[in-house]
Design a protein around this motif. Structure first.
Motif, PDB file in Angstrom:
ATOM      1  N   CYS A   3       1.019  -1.170  -0.045  1.00 48.16           N
ATOM      2  CA  CYS A   3       0.043  -0.054   0.056  1.00 48.16           C
ATOM      3  C   CYS A   3       0.963   1.244  -0.009  1.00 48.16           C
ATOM      4  N   CYS A   6      -0.117   3.452   3.601  1.00 41.40           N
ATOM      5  CA  CYS A   6       0.378   3.335   4.843  1.00 41.40           C
ATOM      6  C   CYS A   6       1.499   2.076   4.795  1.00 41.40           C
ATOM      7  N   CYS A  37      -6.373  -1.752   0.235  1.00 40.04           N
ATOM      8  CA  CYS A  37      -5.645  -2.100   1.279  1.00 40.04           C
ATOM      9  C   CYS A  37      -6.633  -2.238   2.606  1.00 40.04           C
ATOM     10  N   SER A  39      -5.564  -2.501   5.615  1.00 39.53           N
ATOM     11  CA  SER A  39      -5.339  -2.042   6.962  1.00 39.53           C
ATOM     12  C   SER A  39      -5.584  -0.475   7.092  1.00 39.53           C
ATOM     13  N   CYS A  40      -5.600   0.351   5.844  1.00 43.88           N
ATOM     14  CA  CYS A  40      -5.852   1.555   5.880  1.00 43.88           C
ATOM     15  C   CYS A  40      -7.163   2.092   5.175  1.00 43.88           C
TER      16      CYS A  40
END
Ligand SMILES: [Zn+2]
Length: 133
Positions: A3, A6, A37, A39-40
């Motif tokens: 990503c 992040c 992504c 995670s973010c």
């Protein structure tokens, strides 16, 4: 691919339907591919989808603006008014309607709403003509 925002996780490749909207009109693009992504939450279109997105956005804006021009012209003709006469009634500059109808200036939303009301209830025009501010 990591990503770019992040850097935390690999982007997951997904295919989604993306809906664009502009001033009350919307358009859905199917099978748009991109990376997502987990995670973010950042999402990035692949190149082809990005181009489709940009083109669709421009087409949507064009169609909304084009609609406003032809709506104004249609309503004005229905009311049998010249551009100058209708400008006087609405209290706008003499050339305003010619600019709106040619798509040079975007008519303000309240004006469009008023015009559409008058189209449905033409007798309101007489009332408007008697108003002064
Ligand atoms: Zn991320």
């Amino acid at each position: 691919m990591k990503c770019p925002v992040c850097g935390n996780s690999e982007m997951i490749t997904t295919t989604v339907n993306e809906t664009l909207s502009f001033e009350g009109q919307s358009l859905t693009l199917h099978d748009m591919r991109g990376g997502y992504c987990a995670s973010c939450g950042e999402g990035i279109w692949d190149e082809k989808s990005y181009h489709r997105y940009v083109e669709a956005q421009a087409a949507l804006v064009r169609s909304v603006k084009g609609d406003a021009c032809s709506d104004i012209r249609r309503i004005r003709k229905k009311l049998k008014l010249t551009q100058q006469e209708i400008a006087e009634i609405f209290g706008v500059g003499k050339v305003a309607f010619s600019r709106y109808e040619r798509g040079e200036t975007r008519p303000p939303a309240p004006l469009m709403k008023l015009l559409k009301l008058i189209e449905r209830h033409p007798d309101l025009l007489d009332e408007m003509q008697g108003m002064s501010f």
